[in-house]
Design an enzyme around this catalytic site. Structure first.
Site, PDB file in Angstrom:
ATOM      1  N   CYS A 112       2.977 -10.999   5.579  1.00 34.24           N
ATOM      2  CA  CYS A 112       3.844 -11.251   4.415  1.00 34.24           C
ATOM      3  C   CYS A 112       5.092 -12.044   4.778  1.00 34.24           C
ATOM      4  O   CYS A 112       5.751 -12.588   3.895  1.00 34.24           O
ATOM      5  CB  CYS A 112       4.222  -9.951   3.730  1.00 34.24           C
ATOM      6  SG  CYS A 112       2.804  -9.039   3.145  1.00 34.24           S
ATOM      7  N   HIS A 237      10.942 -10.645  -0.346  1.00 34.39           N
ATOM      8  CA  HIS A 237       9.488 -10.482  -0.434  1.00 34.39           C
ATOM      9  C   HIS A 237       9.201  -9.444  -1.523  1.00 34.39           C
ATOM     10  O   HIS A 237       9.830  -8.387  -1.578  1.00 34.39           O
ATOM     11  CB  HIS A 237       8.937 -10.015   0.915  1.00 34.39           C
ATOM     12  CG  HIS A 237       7.503  -9.611   0.873  1.00 34.39           C
ATOM     13  ND1 HIS A 237       6.540 -10.370   0.239  1.00 34.39           N
ATOM     14  CD2 HIS A 237       6.864  -8.519   1.372  1.00 34.39           C
ATOM     15  CE1 HIS A 237       5.374  -9.760   0.357  1.00 34.39           C
ATOM     16  NE2 HIS A 237       5.536  -8.638   1.033  1.00 34.39           N
ATOM     17  N   ASN A 267       2.169  -7.628  -5.026  1.00 29.74           N
ATOM     18  CA  ASN A 267       2.459  -8.183  -3.699  1.00 29.74           C
ATOM     19  C   ASN A 267       1.374  -9.187  -3.334  1.00 29.74           C
ATOM     20  O   ASN A 267       0.232  -8.815  -3.079  1.00 29.74           O
ATOM     21  CB  ASN A 267       2.525  -7.035  -2.684  1.00 29.74           C
ATOM     22  CG  ASN A 267       2.797  -7.515  -1.266  1.00 29.74           C
ATOM     23  OD1 ASN A 267       2.790  -8.709  -0.983  1.00 29.74           O
ATOM     24  ND2 ASN A 267       3.034  -6.568  -0.377  1.00 29.74           N
TER      25      ASN A 267
HETATM   26  C1  LIG Z   1       2.915   2.912  -1.047  1.00 30.62           C
HETATM   27  C2  LIG Z   1       4.168   3.422  -1.729  1.00 30.62           C
HETATM   28  C3  LIG Z   1       4.326   2.756  -3.086  1.00 30.62           C
HETATM   29  C4  LIG Z   1       4.057   4.907  -1.931  1.00 30.62           C
HETATM   30  O1  LIG Z   1       5.205   5.390  -2.571  1.00 30.62           O
HETATM   31  P1  LIG Z   1       5.928   6.701  -2.060  1.00 30.62           P
HETATM   32  O2  LIG Z   1       7.009   7.025  -3.000  1.00 30.62           O
HETATM   33  O3  LIG Z   1       6.289   6.452  -0.636  1.00 30.62           O
HETATM   34  O4  LIG Z   1       4.788   7.749  -2.209  1.00 30.62           O
HETATM   35  P2  LIG Z   1       4.281   8.753  -1.093  1.00 30.62           P
HETATM   36  O5  LIG Z   1       3.770   8.003   0.091  1.00 30.62           O
HETATM   37  O6  LIG Z   1       5.391   9.693  -0.890  1.00 30.62           O
HETATM   38  O7  LIG Z   1       3.067   9.435  -1.820  1.00 30.62           O
HETATM   39  C5  LIG Z   1       3.249  10.327  -2.852  1.00 30.62           C
HETATM   40  C6  LIG Z   1       1.927  10.833  -3.360  1.00 30.62           C
HETATM   41  O8  LIG Z   1       1.347   9.845  -4.217  1.00 30.62           O
HETATM   42  C7  LIG Z   1      -0.025   9.670  -3.884  1.00 30.62           C
HETATM   43  N1  LIG Z   1      -0.434   8.320  -4.198  1.00 30.62           N
HETATM   44  C8  LIG Z   1      -0.542   7.246  -3.387  1.00 30.62           C
HETATM   45  N2  LIG Z   1      -0.979   6.196  -4.085  1.00 30.62           N
HETATM   46  C9  LIG Z   1      -1.136   6.598  -5.367  1.00 30.62           C
HETATM   47  C10 LIG Z   1      -1.527   5.948  -6.542  1.00 30.62           C
HETATM   48  N3  LIG Z   1      -1.866   4.653  -6.566  1.00 30.62           N
HETATM   49  N4  LIG Z   1      -1.557   6.652  -7.678  1.00 30.62           N
HETATM   50  C11 LIG Z   1      -1.230   7.952  -7.703  1.00 30.62           C
HETATM   51  N5  LIG Z   1      -0.842   8.628  -6.608  1.00 30.62           N
HETATM   52  C12 LIG Z   1      -0.790   7.955  -5.446  1.00 30.62           C
HETATM   53  C13 LIG Z   1      -0.097   9.972  -2.421  1.00 30.62           C
HETATM   54  O9  LIG Z   1      -1.404  10.344  -2.081  1.00 30.62           O
HETATM   55  C14 LIG Z   1       0.882  11.117  -2.264  1.00 30.62           C
HETATM   56  O10 LIG Z   1       0.235  12.281  -2.619  1.00 30.62           O
HETATM   57  P3  LIG Z   1       0.443  13.614  -1.762  1.00 30.62           P
HETATM   58  O11 LIG Z   1       1.914  13.882  -1.798  1.00 30.62           O
HETATM   59  O12 LIG Z   1      -0.398  14.606  -2.490  1.00 30.62           O
HETATM   60  O13 LIG Z   1      -0.058  13.260  -0.390  1.00 30.62           O
HETATM   61  C15 LIG Z   1       5.421   3.135  -0.856  1.00 30.62           C
HETATM   62  O14 LIG Z   1       5.404   3.921   0.287  1.00 30.62           O
HETATM   63  C16 LIG Z   1       5.530   1.690  -0.445  1.00 30.62           C
HETATM   64  O15 LIG Z   1       5.730   0.812  -1.258  1.00 30.62           O
HETATM   65  N6  LIG Z   1       5.446   1.429   0.857  1.00 30.62           N
HETATM   66  C17 LIG Z   1       5.530   0.072   1.376  1.00 30.62           C
HETATM   67  C18 LIG Z   1       4.223  -0.629   1.168  1.00 30.62           C
HETATM   68  C19 LIG Z   1       4.339  -2.109   1.348  1.00 30.62           C
HETATM   69  O16 LIG Z   1       5.325  -2.717   1.035  1.00 30.62           O
HETATM   70  N7  LIG Z   1       3.276  -2.726   1.871  1.00 30.62           N
HETATM   71  C20 LIG Z   1       3.181  -4.131   2.048  1.00 30.62           C
HETATM   72  C21 LIG Z   1       4.077  -4.622   3.102  1.00 30.62           C
HETATM   73  S1  LIG Z   1       4.088  -6.336   3.197  1.00 30.62           S
END
Ligand SMILES: CC(C)(COP(=O)(O)OP(=O)(O)OC[C@H]1O[C@@H](n2cnc3c(N)ncnc32)[C@H](O)[C@@H]1OP(=O)(O)O)[C@@H](O)C(=O)NCCC(=O)NCCS
Length: 312
Positions: A112, A237, A267
């Site tokens: 990215c 980004h 993204n």
């Molecule tokens: C992925 C992301 C959105 C998750 O958000 P978060 O607030 O951190 O959520 P968590 O990781 O705490 O997960 C919370 C819960 O939601 C669940 N969950 C994950 N994806 C889900 C979805 N699409 N829908 C519903 N629930 C979901 C998880 O399983 C977790 O459940 P659990 O607590 O029972 O294990 C966030 O971590 C993020 O944006 N990370 C960076 C990713 C990124 O930028 N990637 C590209 C880089 S270039």
């Protein structure tokens, strides 16, 4: 010579995949996706549209905007992690599609942050007066490496392309400062299995991104001898609105001074920054003489930032 932006363009596929569509594919909800990521919909390329096809569409617009012909290009750098083939590069496929008969071509692999790596690489050839017209493209067809049964990743990504012509600009304009970095110890947090899907530890990537984007943005402002008050617009980004908000707050910028294409495109990896910059220029949100900070992060882990003064 100072390297700067001579022209820019972007392309996104027509097909829209909404959060409600995803509700029918994986165990998720529109509400969860909106509140955790800021994403409402994303674009998905059809089977007949390749990464190099999208790169071509964006490049044609960038060349037109820069008012140059493909034959005038000296070098093509394509940032992508979703090439048509392992080799030849998308750069070479694009060179042929455009008819850029004079241009050297290659791909840049920095996930990215790839467009930032491409832009800075291009600027070195301009600074030392080797080349005059360099096409830098960020393009991804992430839909082909997304596991559509994995709710952790399927809701985040989309397809698209952004292209910029980098060339010599007048003194005081163009790239004022930059930062590039990598930390391979974090490679396990975001990767693609050979011939497989993208895998991600969202929480670890989130923590890294919040820390790094704000820091890199501040670093390029300092290196350019500017203050936060000098910055007109932030193009982070577009991965997650909460990560972007952290960077905006670090720069103490009002909400309207940050690009938020993540809502409609999700993204799109290396293409988010040039797409967002292209739209911001097209819609008049940024103009000549504005100082724009571009900052990206990605798998690798990688990061990159630029303080850019617009105008030739
Ligand atoms: C992925 C992301 C959105 C998750 O958000 P978060 O607030 O951190 O959520 P968590 O990781 O705490 O997960 C919370 C819960 O939601 C669940 N969950 C994950 N994806 C889900 C979805 N699409 N829908 C519903 N629930 C979901 C998880 O399983 C977790 O459940 P659990 O607590 O029972 O294990 C966030 O971590 C993020 O944006 N990370 C960076 C990713 C990124 O930028 N990637 C590209 C880089 S270039």
């Amino acid at each position: 010579m100072n390297a700067g932006l001579m022209g820019i363009g972007h392309y996104v596929p027509e097909r829209i995949l909404t959060n409600h569509d995803l509700e029918k594919m994986v165990d998720t909800s529109d509400e969860w996706i909106r509140t955790r990521t800021g994403i409402e919909e994303r674009r998905i390329a059809d089977d007949n549209t390749s990464t190099s096809d999208m790169a071509y569409e964006a490049s044609i617009k960038a060349l037109e905007d820069a008012n140059i012909k493909a034959e005038d290009l000296d070098l093509i750098l394509v940032a992508t992690v979703t090439p048509d083939f392992p080799f030849p590069s998308v750069g070479c496929l694009l060179q042929d599609k455009l008819g850029a008969t004079k241009a050297a071509a290659m791909d840049v692999s920095a996930a990215c942050a790839g467009f930032m790596y491409g832009m800075i690489t291009a600027s070195q050839f301009i600074n030392n007066d080797t080349y005059k017209n360099i096409l830098v493209v960020g393009v991804e067809k992430l839909s082909k490496i997304t596991n559509w049964e994995d709710r952790n990743t399927a809701v985040l990504f989309g397809d698209g392309a952004g292209a910029a012509v980098i060339g010599p600009v007048s003194e005081g304009r163009g790239i004022l400062s930059f930062e590039l970095g990598s930390d391979g110890s974090g490679s396990k947090y975001l990767y693609q299995e050979p011939q497989g899907f993208m895998e991600m530890n969202g929480r670890e990537v989130f923590k890294f991104a919040v820390r790094q984007m704000g820091q890199s943005a501040v670093n390029v402002i300092d290196k350019a001898g500017l203050t936060k008050a000098d910055v007109d617009y932030l193009i982070p980004h577009q991965a997650n609105i909460r990560i972007m908000e952290a960077a905006r707050q670090k720069l103490e910028l009002p909400e309207e001074n940050m690009a938020t294409t993540v809502k409609k495109y999700g993204n799109t990896s290396s293409s988010t920054i040039p797409i967002a910059l292209s739209e911001a220029i097209q819609e008049g949100r940024v103009k000549d003489d504005d100082i724009v900070v571009l900052v990206g992060f990605g798998g690798g882990l990688t990061w990159g930032a630029v303080a850019l003064k617009l105008g030739k």
